[in-house]
Design an enzyme around this catalytic site. Structure first.
Site, PDB file in Angstrom:
ATOM      1  N   GLY A  77      22.615 -43.964 -19.789  1.00 26.05           N
ATOM      2  CA  GLY A  77      24.012 -44.309 -19.492  1.00 26.05           C
ATOM      3  C   GLY A  77      24.120 -45.614 -18.723  1.00 26.05           C
ATOM      4  O   GLY A  77      23.224 -45.996 -17.974  1.00 26.05           O
ATOM      5  N   ARG A 141      19.944 -43.700 -25.883  1.00 28.09           N
ATOM      6  CA  ARG A 141      19.283 -42.522 -25.308  1.00 28.09           C
ATOM      7  C   ARG A 141      18.081 -42.041 -26.122  1.00 28.09           C
ATOM      8  O   ARG A 141      17.604 -40.928 -25.897  1.00 28.09           O
ATOM      9  CB  ARG A 141      20.302 -41.386 -25.157  1.00 28.09           C
ATOM     10  CG  ARG A 141      21.392 -41.645 -24.117  1.00 28.09           C
ATOM     11  CD  ARG A 141      22.055 -40.375 -23.666  1.00 28.09           C
ATOM     12  NE  ARG A 141      23.152 -40.608 -22.730  1.00 28.09           N
ATOM     13  CZ  ARG A 141      22.998 -40.764 -21.412  1.00 28.09           C
ATOM     14  NH1 ARG A 141      21.801 -40.706 -20.882  1.00 28.09           N
ATOM     15  NH2 ARG A 141      24.050 -40.962 -20.641  1.00 28.09           N
ATOM     16  N   ASP A 172      14.314 -39.415 -16.428  1.00 27.79           N
ATOM     17  CA  ASP A 172      13.597 -39.126 -17.676  1.00 27.79           C
ATOM     18  C   ASP A 172      13.026 -40.392 -18.306  1.00 27.79           C
ATOM     19  O   ASP A 172      11.885 -40.397 -18.768  1.00 27.79           O
ATOM     20  CB  ASP A 172      14.529 -38.418 -18.678  1.00 27.79           C
ATOM     21  CG  ASP A 172      14.764 -36.964 -18.288  1.00 27.79           C
ATOM     22  OD1 ASP A 172      13.814 -36.337 -17.786  1.00 27.79           O
ATOM     23  OD2 ASP A 172      15.890 -36.469 -18.464  1.00 27.79           O
ATOM     24  N   LYS A 198      17.620 -46.636 -12.280  1.00 29.28           N
ATOM     25  CA  LYS A 198      19.042 -46.787 -12.635  1.00 29.28           C
ATOM     26  C   LYS A 198      19.704 -45.431 -12.789  1.00 29.28           C
ATOM     27  O   LYS A 198      19.069 -44.513 -13.295  1.00 29.28           O
ATOM     28  CB  LYS A 198      19.121 -47.532 -13.981  1.00 29.28           C
ATOM     29  CG  LYS A 198      20.474 -47.559 -14.605  1.00 29.28           C
ATOM     30  CD  LYS A 198      20.518 -46.993 -16.034  1.00 29.28           C
ATOM     31  CE  LYS A 198      20.321 -45.514 -16.133  1.00 29.28           C
ATOM     32  NZ  LYS A 198      20.637 -44.903 -17.409  1.00 29.28           N
ATOM     33  N   THR A 199      20.891 -45.234 -12.349  1.00 28.86           N
ATOM     34  CA  THR A 199      21.817 -44.161 -12.723  1.00 28.86           C
ATOM     35  C   THR A 199      22.920 -44.057 -11.689  1.00 28.86           C
ATOM     36  O   THR A 199      22.644 -44.063 -10.478  1.00 28.86           O
ATOM     37  CB  THR A 199      21.181 -42.762 -12.925  1.00 28.86           C
ATOM     38  OG1 THR A 199      22.230 -41.855 -13.244  1.00 28.86           O
ATOM     39  CG2 THR A 199      20.400 -42.213 -11.746  1.00 28.86           C
ATOM     40  N   ASP A 201      24.419 -41.515 -11.159  1.00 27.05           N
ATOM     41  CA  ASP A 201      24.384 -40.141 -10.651  1.00 27.05           C
ATOM     42  C   ASP A 201      23.743 -40.030  -9.263  1.00 27.05           C
ATOM     43  O   ASP A 201      23.943 -39.040  -8.569  1.00 27.05           O
ATOM     44  CB  ASP A 201      23.605 -39.232 -11.608  1.00 27.05           C
ATOM     45  CG  ASP A 201      24.241 -39.175 -12.984  1.00 27.05           C
ATOM     46  OD1 ASP A 201      25.366 -39.690 -13.140  1.00 27.05           O
ATOM     47  OD2 ASP A 201      23.616 -38.628 -13.906  1.00 27.05           O
TER      48      ASP A 201
HETATM   49  P1  FBP Z   1      22.138 -41.554 -16.997  1.00 30.14           P
HETATM   50  O1  FBP Z   1      21.567 -40.322 -16.372  1.00 30.14           O
HETATM   51  O2  FBP Z   1      21.484 -41.927 -18.265  1.00 30.14           O
HETATM   52  O3  FBP Z   1      22.201 -42.708 -16.036  1.00 30.14           O
HETATM   53  O4  FBP Z   1      23.662 -41.255 -17.377  1.00 30.14           O
HETATM   54  C1  FBP Z   1      24.546 -40.783 -16.422  1.00 30.14           C
HETATM   55  C2  FBP Z   1      25.847 -40.278 -16.989  1.00 30.14           C
HETATM   56  O5  FBP Z   1      26.864 -41.207 -16.685  1.00 30.14           O
HETATM   57  C3  FBP Z   1      26.181 -38.895 -16.433  1.00 30.14           C
HETATM   58  O6  FBP Z   1      26.848 -38.975 -15.194  1.00 30.14           O
HETATM   59  C4  FBP Z   1      27.000 -38.301 -17.536  1.00 30.14           C
HETATM   60  O7  FBP Z   1      26.908 -36.893 -17.554  1.00 30.14           O
HETATM   61  C5  FBP Z   1      26.370 -38.866 -18.776  1.00 30.14           C
HETATM   62  O8  FBP Z   1      25.811 -40.108 -18.401  1.00 30.14           O
HETATM   63  C6  FBP Z   1      27.341 -39.072 -19.905  1.00 30.14           C
HETATM   64  O9  FBP Z   1      26.631 -39.444 -21.028  1.00 30.14           O
HETATM   65  P2  FBP Z   1      27.239 -40.251 -22.262  1.00 30.14           P
HETATM   66  O10 FBP Z   1      27.310 -41.676 -21.829  1.00 30.14           O
HETATM   67  O11 FBP Z   1      26.214 -40.056 -23.314  1.00 30.14           O
HETATM   68  O12 FBP Z   1      28.580 -39.702 -22.557  1.00 30.14           O
END
Ligand code: FBP
Length: 548
Positions: A77, A141, A172, A198-199, A201
């Site tokens: 993400g 992803r 991951d 990165k994230t 979250d």
């Molecule tokens: P990452 O863990 O890859 O950084 O993504 C975080 C996130 O934004 C989460 O908070 C959310 O649940 C998810 O991606 C949403 O995924 P998508 O972009 O595939 O809708």
């Protein structure tokens, strides 16, 4: 491309670097490391990259480095600051040898195996400095976890003269990057692999990785929006706002936004799990606050809900794990069913009787969302479950019952919101702009020193950037063994909210006051230019974790 005045002014911003990265760098090896748990198993899986020392940088003598090619991948993400990691990496590589080349693999890890790349030039990089988004090369992803993918990637790198890869990703992706580093080292492939944390979250953090990039900006954007909504609520005095916040399993985003905005209620999933609260108990907790405020004639308020909440409610956790198994093992039959109702009936018949009761009690929309497509790890995509709407329906029904028993005499009107995508590509705050640029620059130094299986690490991040400590941390150090797809695998341990740590304790000590007495804070938008205390402050989480 037409740019706003802010974008033009922002392009000229020179991110701040730690002193150790401002000139030539000397590498200082610390003590050897071991994984946080399961040492024997992790060492056996990573014989070539286990136990390496933590590295810190100091100012050193100028050295000559041969020119080389480096590939960079954005994984998962979006998170604010990704472009600055690439800009820092680019500038770092060019400062080491002007002939160094940087290639971006397009659309995430699949770009490496599909050989889709772009050579990054100064013109391209300049265009993206201090901007949000991952659009410079795109993200994806796709997971790199098969030997065929590694070998294909190797072939593609060799053809481009690439001797190092930088993977910018979450827990991951960094786990997979380390497996790749180990594989390339084991076959003497001549390709180093470095990770960057990165994230939005905030769940990729530990002693050596103080925060993942993007968390700061995303939380500031969400807090601005929450503040605006709270001001509206406090002006109109007629709505309860149920606000779901991204963050996957961990509630770091919710907690940080609560510390920044002081809402009436913020649910912390990790606490719900610790207290083994049922869904009805969570609903009761919310309804009781609504009733208490109604008694003061305040029929409005704000409630923050982490997106992963349902996974932490014991009966829902069991239900979701059973659903994951059904979806994995009965997929062939499941995909042939067309109507939503038949799909619901099909899974309900496969569930244990306890879980079937829970599943049947859910509104149809939520029951449908629980059986939507899984993510590449086989998990429910929590961002697509409308927990905020589920809670509104359940709270409303509880308030009706309370009214009959004369325990509630207010008015209840609710609005639902989900904040996630609004913050993931915002222009990085000064903190993220500086932090990301430093992470990328650090990766270039680790590469020049022949390191592999390391993650860029910047510490002391609550001090001014010149005092930040730059270096590298062996990725194996952050690993433990966890069950994935029915098998024990080495993975970077995800950081959930710790209930005995300072950020949660601070929140817990004040939330009863915030619930009843309106104590909203309206943080306003991120500021990029102005006094340092307004523009450069780190998150409250980071400050509290570091005793500030
Ligand atoms: P990452 O863990 O890859 O950084 O993504 C975080 C996130 O934004 C989460 O908070 C959310 O649940 C998810 O991606 C949403 O995924 P998508 O972009 O595939 O809708």
């Amino acid at each position: 491309m037409i740019k706003s005045a802010l974008q033009i002014a922002r392009e000229a911003y020179q991110p701040k670097l730690p002193n150790s990265l401002k000139g030539s760098v000397k590498i200082v090896d610390g003590a050897k490391t071991k994984s946080i748990a399961d040492q024997a198993e992790i060492e056996a899986k990573f014989p070539n990259t286990y136990g390496m020392p933590i590295i810190t940088f100091e100012e050193g003598e100028k050295k000559d480095y041969p020119a080389t090619g480096v590939g960079v991948i954005l994984s998962g993400g979006q998170a604010p600051g990704g472009h600055n990691v690439i800009a820092g990496l680019f500038d770092g590589l060019k400062s080491l040898n002007a002939d160094n080349k940087l290639y971006g693999f397009m659309g995430g890890p699949s770009g490496l195996t599909d050989n889709e790349y772009l050579e990054l030039t100064p013109e391209i990089i300049n265009h993206y400095r201090n901007t949000g988004g991952f659009d410079i090369i795109g993200s994806g992803r796709t997971k790199l976890e098969e030997v065929e993918q590694y070998n294909q990637g190797l072939e593609n790198c060799k053809a481009l003269g690439i001797t190092a890869l930088v993977v910018i990703g979450g827990d991951d992706s960094n786990t997979n990057a380390c497996v790749l580093a180990e594989y390339y080292k084991s076959i003497d492939a001549g390709i180093q692999v470095i990770g960057c944390p990165k994230t939005i979250d905030g769940d990729l953090k530990n002693e050596m990785i103080e925060t993942s990039f993007g968390f700061d900006t995303a939380c500031k954007v969400y807090s601005e929006l929450i503040g605006n909504i709270q001001r509206d609520a406090n002006s109109a005095k007629k709505y309860w706002h149920f606000i779901k916040l991204m963050g996957r399993s961990a509630s770091h985003i919710g907690l940080e936004c609560a510390l920044q905005t002081q809402p009436n209620i913020c649910i912390i999933s990790e606490e719900v799990e610790e207290k083994k609260q049922t869904l009805n108990e969570v609903v009761k907790q919310i309804a009781d606050v609504i009733a208490a405020r109604a008694a003061n004639n305040e029929n409005f308020g704000s409630i923050l809900i982490p997106e992963g909440l349902v996974e932490f409610i014991p009966e829902m956790k069991i239900l979701m794990s059973e659903l994951n198994d059904i979806m994995a093992h009965k997929e062939a039959e499941f995909v042939l069913i067309e109507s939503k109702q038949e799909k619901r009936e099909f899974v309900a018949a496969e569930l244990s009787s306890e879980s079937a009761t829970v599943y049947d009690s859910l509104p149809n929309d939520i029951a449908d969302q629980l059986i939507m497509d899984r993510d590449p790890h086989g998990n429910v995509q929590v961002s697509r479950i409308e927990t905020e709407k589920l809670l509104i329906v359940m709270v409303e029904s509880r308030l009706k019952k309370m009214r009959k028993k004369e325990k509630y005499a207010g008015k209840f009107a609710a609005q639902n919101h989900f904040f996630g995508y609004e913050g993931r590509c915002a222009a990085p705050s000064n903190f993220d702009a500086d932090y990301c640029y430093s992470l990328g620059y650090t990766a270039s130094v680790l590469i020049s020193e022949g390191k592999t299986g390391y993650m860029s690490s910047i510490r002391n991040t609550t001090l001014t950037a010149d005092k930040w400590i730059a270096g590298g941390v062996p990725t194996t150090m952050m690993m433990n063994m966890e069950r994935r797809h029915g098998e024990m695998k080495p993975v970077i341990q995800k950081a959930l909210v710790e209930l005995d740590a300072a950020p949660f304790k601070k929140f817990a000590s004040q939330r009863e006051d915030w619930a009843i007495n309106t104590k909203y804070i309206y943080p306003g938008p991120i500021q990029y230019f102005g006094p340092s205390e307004v523009c450069d402050a780190p998150t409250k989480t980071l400050a509290l974790e570091q005793g500030k």
